[in-house]
Structures are given as structure tokens and as C-alpha cells.
Design a protein around this motif. Structure first.
Motif, PDB file in Angstrom:
ATOM      1  N   ARG A   1      20.115  12.125  -4.813  1.00  0.00           N
ATOM      2  CA  ARG A   1      20.102  10.590  -4.241  1.00  0.00           C
ATOM      3  C   ARG A   1      21.014   9.786  -5.112  1.00  0.00           C
ATOM      4  NH1 ARG A   1      13.861  10.879  -2.575  1.00  0.00           N
ATOM      5  NH2 ARG A   1      14.043  12.199  -0.694  1.00  0.00           N
ATOM      6  N   VAL A   2      21.406   8.790  -4.662  1.00  0.00           N
ATOM      7  CA  VAL A   2      22.405   7.898  -5.320  1.00  0.00           C
ATOM      8  C   VAL A   2      21.864   6.472  -4.900  1.00  0.00           C
ATOM      9  CG1 VAL A   2      24.972   7.109  -5.308  1.00  0.00           C
ATOM     10  CG2 VAL A   2      24.323   9.394  -5.249  1.00  0.00           C
ATOM     11  N   CYS A   3      21.899   5.491  -5.834  1.00  0.00           N
ATOM     12  CA  CYS A   3      21.493   4.056  -5.606  1.00  0.00           C
ATOM     13  C   CYS A   3      22.355   3.469  -4.712  1.00  0.00           C
ATOM     14  CB  CYS A   3      21.140   3.481  -6.879  1.00  0.00           C
ATOM     15  SG  CYS A   3      20.565   1.704  -6.722  1.00  0.00           S
ATOM     16  N   VAL A   4      21.947   2.899  -3.814  1.00  0.00           N
ATOM     17  CA  VAL A   4      23.099   2.244  -2.788  1.00  0.00           C
ATOM     18  C   VAL A   4      22.783   0.845  -2.528  1.00  0.00           C
ATOM     19  CG1 VAL A   4      23.980   4.425  -1.466  1.00  0.00           C
ATOM     20  CG2 VAL A   4      22.023   2.888  -0.602  1.00  0.00           C
ATOM     21  N   GLY A   5      21.819   0.219  -3.038  1.00  0.00           N
ATOM     22  CA  GLY A   5      21.430  -1.080  -2.761  1.00  0.00           C
ATOM     23  C   GLY A   5      20.050  -1.548  -3.390  1.00  0.00           C
ATOM     24  N   ALA A   6      19.718  -2.726  -3.367  1.00  0.00           N
ATOM     25  CA  ALA A   6      18.436  -3.434  -3.787  1.00  0.00           C
ATOM     26  C   ALA A   6      18.162  -4.412  -2.961  1.00  0.00           C
ATOM     27  CB  ALA A   6      18.624  -3.760  -5.432  1.00  0.00           C
ATOM     28  N   ILE A   7      16.504  -4.603  -3.043  1.00  0.00           N
ATOM     29  CA  ILE A   7      16.177  -5.649  -2.367  1.00  0.00           C
ATOM     30  C   ILE A   7      15.978  -6.846  -3.044  1.00  0.00           C
ATOM     31  CG2 ILE A   7      13.989  -6.299  -0.971  1.00  0.00           C
ATOM     32  CD1 ILE A   7      13.341  -3.235  -0.496  1.00  0.00           C
ATOM     33  N   ALA A   8      16.587  -7.871  -2.843  1.00  0.00           N
ATOM     34  CA  ALA A   8      16.491  -9.171  -3.225  1.00  0.00           C
ATOM     35  C   ALA A   8      15.680 -10.182  -3.072  1.00  0.00           C
ATOM     36  CB  ALA A   8      18.047  -9.753  -3.235  1.00  0.00           C
ATOM     37  N   GLY A   9      14.630  -9.783  -1.950  1.00  0.00           N
ATOM     38  CA  GLY A   9      13.623 -10.699  -1.641  1.00  0.00           C
ATOM     39  C   GLY A   9      13.412 -10.761  -0.044  1.00  0.00           C
ATOM     40  N   ALA A  10      12.688 -11.390   0.118  1.00  0.00           N
ATOM     41  CA  ALA A  10      12.243 -11.746   1.690  1.00  0.00           C
ATOM     42  C   ALA A  10      13.273 -12.581   2.431  1.00  0.00           C
ATOM     43  CB  ALA A  10      10.929 -12.531   1.870  1.00  0.00           C
ATOM     44  N   PHE A  11      13.663 -12.840   3.570  1.00  0.00           N
ATOM     45  CA  PHE A  11      14.533 -13.451   4.216  1.00  0.00           C
ATOM     46  C   PHE A  11      13.754 -13.778   5.584  1.00  0.00           C
ATOM     47  CE2 PHE A  11      17.884 -14.291   7.171  1.00  0.00           C
ATOM     48  CZ  PHE A  11      18.654 -15.307   6.483  1.00  0.00           C
ATOM     49  N   GLY A  12      13.515 -15.031   5.633  1.00  0.00           N
ATOM     50  CA  GLY A  12      12.670 -15.541   6.951  1.00  0.00           C
ATOM     51  C   GLY A  12      11.244 -15.248   6.618  1.00  0.00           C
ATOM     52  N   VAL A  13      10.316 -15.268   8.022  1.00  0.00           N
ATOM     53  CA  VAL A  13       8.872 -15.033   7.801  1.00  0.00           C
ATOM     54  C   VAL A  13       8.387 -14.020   8.609  1.00  0.00           C
ATOM     55  CG1 VAL A  13       8.476 -17.707   7.431  1.00  0.00           C
ATOM     56  CG2 VAL A  13       8.800 -16.550   9.811  1.00  0.00           C
ATOM     57  N   ARG A  14       9.482 -13.148   9.139  1.00  0.00           N
ATOM     58  CA  ARG A  14       8.762 -11.915  10.083  1.00  0.00           C
ATOM     59  C   ARG A  14       9.328 -10.522   9.316  1.00  0.00           C
ATOM     60  NH1 ARG A  14      11.313 -15.096  14.716  1.00  0.00           N
ATOM     61  NH2 ARG A  14       9.587 -15.999  15.593  1.00  0.00           N
ATOM     62  N   GLY A  15       9.298 -10.593   7.951  1.00  0.00           N
ATOM     63  CA  GLY A  15       9.488  -9.412   7.394  1.00  0.00           C
ATOM     64  C   GLY A  15      10.741  -8.745   7.061  1.00  0.00           C
ATOM     65  N   GLU A  16      11.765  -9.713   7.382  1.00  0.00           N
ATOM     66  CA  GLU A  16      13.196  -9.405   7.097  1.00  0.00           C
ATOM     67  C   GLU A  16      13.381  -9.477   5.364  1.00  0.00           C
ATOM     68  OE1 GLU A  16      16.265  -9.890  10.361  1.00  0.00           O
ATOM     69  OE2 GLU A  16      15.353 -11.821   9.771  1.00  0.00           O
ATOM     70  N   VAL A  17      14.422  -8.511   4.981  1.00  0.00           N
ATOM     71  CA  VAL A  17      14.731  -8.829   3.716  1.00  0.00           C
ATOM     72  C   VAL A  17      16.167  -9.344   3.286  1.00  0.00           C
ATOM     73  CG1 VAL A  17      13.050  -6.728   2.852  1.00  0.00           C
ATOM     74  CG2 VAL A  17      15.252  -6.297   3.325  1.00  0.00           C
ATOM     75  N   ARG A  18      16.351  -9.577   2.070  1.00  0.00           N
ATOM     76  CA  ARG A  18      17.593  -9.959   1.887  1.00  0.00           C
ATOM     77  C   ARG A  18      18.371  -8.727   1.023  1.00  0.00           C
ATOM     78  NH1 ARG A  18      19.918 -12.788  -2.632  1.00  0.00           N
ATOM     79  NH2 ARG A  18      17.759 -13.545  -2.793  1.00  0.00           N
TER      80      ARG A  18
ATOM     81  N   THR B   1      13.303  -3.972  -5.765  1.00  0.00           N
ATOM     82  CA  THR B   1      13.324  -2.353  -5.432  1.00  0.00           C
ATOM     83  C   THR B   1      14.574  -1.971  -5.235  1.00  0.00           C
ATOM     84  OG1 THR B   1      10.899  -2.753  -4.536  1.00  0.00           O
ATOM     85  CG2 THR B   1      12.180  -0.478  -3.921  1.00  0.00           C
ATOM     86  N   ARG B   2      15.007  -0.935  -5.817  1.00  0.00           N
ATOM     87  CA  ARG B   2      16.438  -0.208  -5.681  1.00  0.00           C
ATOM     88  C   ARG B   2      15.909   0.990  -4.628  1.00  0.00           C
ATOM     89  NH1 ARG B   2      20.254  -0.701  -9.069  1.00  0.00           N
ATOM     90  NH2 ARG B   2      20.227  -1.931 -10.901  1.00  0.00           N
ATOM     91  N   LEU B   3      17.247   0.923  -3.768  1.00  0.00           N
ATOM     92  CA  LEU B   3      17.187   1.771  -2.525  1.00  0.00           C
ATOM     93  C   LEU B   3      18.241   2.914  -2.884  1.00  0.00           C
ATOM     94  CD1 LEU B   3      16.958  -0.906   0.284  1.00  0.00           C
ATOM     95  CD2 LEU B   3      14.996   0.493  -1.069  1.00  0.00           C
ATOM     96  N   TYR B   4      18.003   4.248  -2.625  1.00  0.00           N
ATOM     97  CA  TYR B   4      18.687   5.247  -2.827  1.00  0.00           C
ATOM     98  C   TYR B   4      18.743   6.080  -1.484  1.00  0.00           C
ATOM     99  CZ  TYR B   4      17.683   4.742  -7.562  1.00  0.00           C
ATOM    100  OH  TYR B   4      17.576   3.980  -8.838  1.00  0.00           O
ATOM    101  N   ALA B   5      20.133   6.703  -1.377  1.00  0.00           N
ATOM    102  CA  ALA B   5      20.381   7.457  -0.114  1.00  0.00           C
ATOM    103  C   ALA B   5      20.534   8.973  -0.412  1.00  0.00           C
ATOM    104  CB  ALA B   5      21.804   7.084   0.199  1.00  0.00           C
ATOM    105  N   ASP B   6      20.326   9.675   0.425  1.00  0.00           N
ATOM    106  CA  ASP B   6      20.718  11.378   0.054  1.00  0.00           C
ATOM    107  C   ASP B   6      22.161  11.407  -0.075  1.00  0.00           C
ATOM    108  OD1 ASP B   6      17.901  12.241   0.202  1.00  0.00           O
ATOM    109  OD2 ASP B   6      18.183  12.417   2.368  1.00  0.00           O
ATOM    110  N   ARG B   7      22.480  12.195  -1.097  1.00  0.00           N
ATOM    111  CA  ARG B   7      23.962  12.476  -1.672  1.00  0.00           C
ATOM    112  C   ARG B   7      24.722  12.861  -0.430  1.00  0.00           C
ATOM    113  NH1 ARG B   7      27.194  12.520  -5.327  1.00  0.00           N
ATOM    114  NH2 ARG B   7      25.872  12.284  -7.365  1.00  0.00           N
TER     115      ARG B   7
END
Length: 167
Positions: free
Chosen positions: A4-21, A78-84
């Protein structure tokens, strides 16, 4: 994490309905959605991704299983990983950072200098951090002039560092 390869990270919440930045580390930021499911570093959680609109320093996104602002905020950092195998193949002169980390570093005469411990970019181009036994570490520009050879099959890079860098 080799598959797996790191492709992104969650920077925090966005809005009030569970979306993330979502910070995308992909060359085309919106491509991160095509690599789902995305996994946490430990592989214990996975998420499907529905991208929203661009937001400052990222994209808004809805992750499966995240329904509240509190749940989204708990994932901050949280860092997010994708299958290579979901990632596109690269041209011969481009590399995933994950492929470079751990490679043995040799000079043009074949002397082992150390190992690549990270790839950094502070805005002016990629830098390889080389751990040098008993000396610490050094940063070298990841340019064709200084790193003329990357041999992934042999697990090594050949460097032609500026004079005095490794002394």
C-alpha cells in the motif's frame, strides 16, 4: 505497508454531517477517490470515498461509516493508504516515494554511503534524506544531475553529491 502507498490524510472535520477535509498527496488531487477503498496505516479500517468540492488546503469528502462531525474530527491526522495495484504505473523517470525509502545509496565509485530514509518536498523540489552510519543524515536534491541512477530492482540509487556533502 509494502503493498500500500500513502495517498492522503484527513485534515479534520468539514461541516456538521461527518464530512472530512481530505489532503490528497496525488499528482491530480481528485484522483484519490478512484483508489478507494482507502485504508488506515494499520489496515484495521477502510473507507470508500465520495469527493465533494475543493476547500482550502484539500477536498471535502464523505467517508463510509463516518456520520457525525465528532467521528470525522476523531480521524484528524489519519493517513490514508491505497492498494498499490490501484495506482497508475509511472514513466521510467518517475517514482513513488514509498519505492525510494529504504534504498541503499552508493556514490559513483560504488562506495556505500547510507540509506534513503525519507523523501521531502518543501516547495522547491524533492529532497532525499540519506541516513549515513555514524554521521547522521544529509539531504540531497533528487535531480538527475545529483541522482543519475535509480535501480529499484537492485534496491539502490547512485548519487553524485556536491563536493564535501558526505565528509
Amino acid at each position: 505497508m509494502g503493498e500500500r502507498v500513502c495517498v492522503g490524510a484527513i485534515a479534520g472535520a468539514f461541516g456538521v454531517r461527518g464530512e472530512v477535509r481530505l489532503k490528497s498527496f496525488c499528482a491530480q488531487p481528485e484522483a484519490i477517490g478512484a483508489y478507494a477503498p482507502l485504508y488506515t496505516e494499520d489496515g484495521k479500517r477502510s473507507f470508500t470515498v465520495k469527493l465533494g468540492s475543493p476547500v482550502p488546503n484539500g477536498l471535502s469528502a464523505r467517508l463510509s461509516g463516518i456520520a457525525s462531525r465528532e467521528e470525522a474530527e476523531a480521524l484528524r491526522g489519519t493517513r490514508l493508504y491505497a492498494d498499490r495495484d490501484k495506482l497508475p504505473s509511472l514513466p521510467d523517470d518517475e517514482f513513488y516515494h514509498a519505492d525510494l525509502i529504504g534504498l541503499t545509496v552508493l556514490d559513483t565509485g560504488g562506495t556505500e554511503l547510507g540509506r534513503v530514509t525519507s523523501v521531502q518536498n518543501h516547495g522547491a523540489g524533492d529532497l532525499l534524506e540519506i541516513q549515513i552510519p555514524a554521521k547522521g543524515s544529509a539531504l540531497i536534491p533528487f535531480t538527475l544531475a545529483i541522482v543519475p541512477t535509480v535501480d529499484l530492482a537492485s534496491g539502490r540509487v547512485i548519487v553524485d553529491p556536491p563536493e564535501g556533502l558526505f565528509e
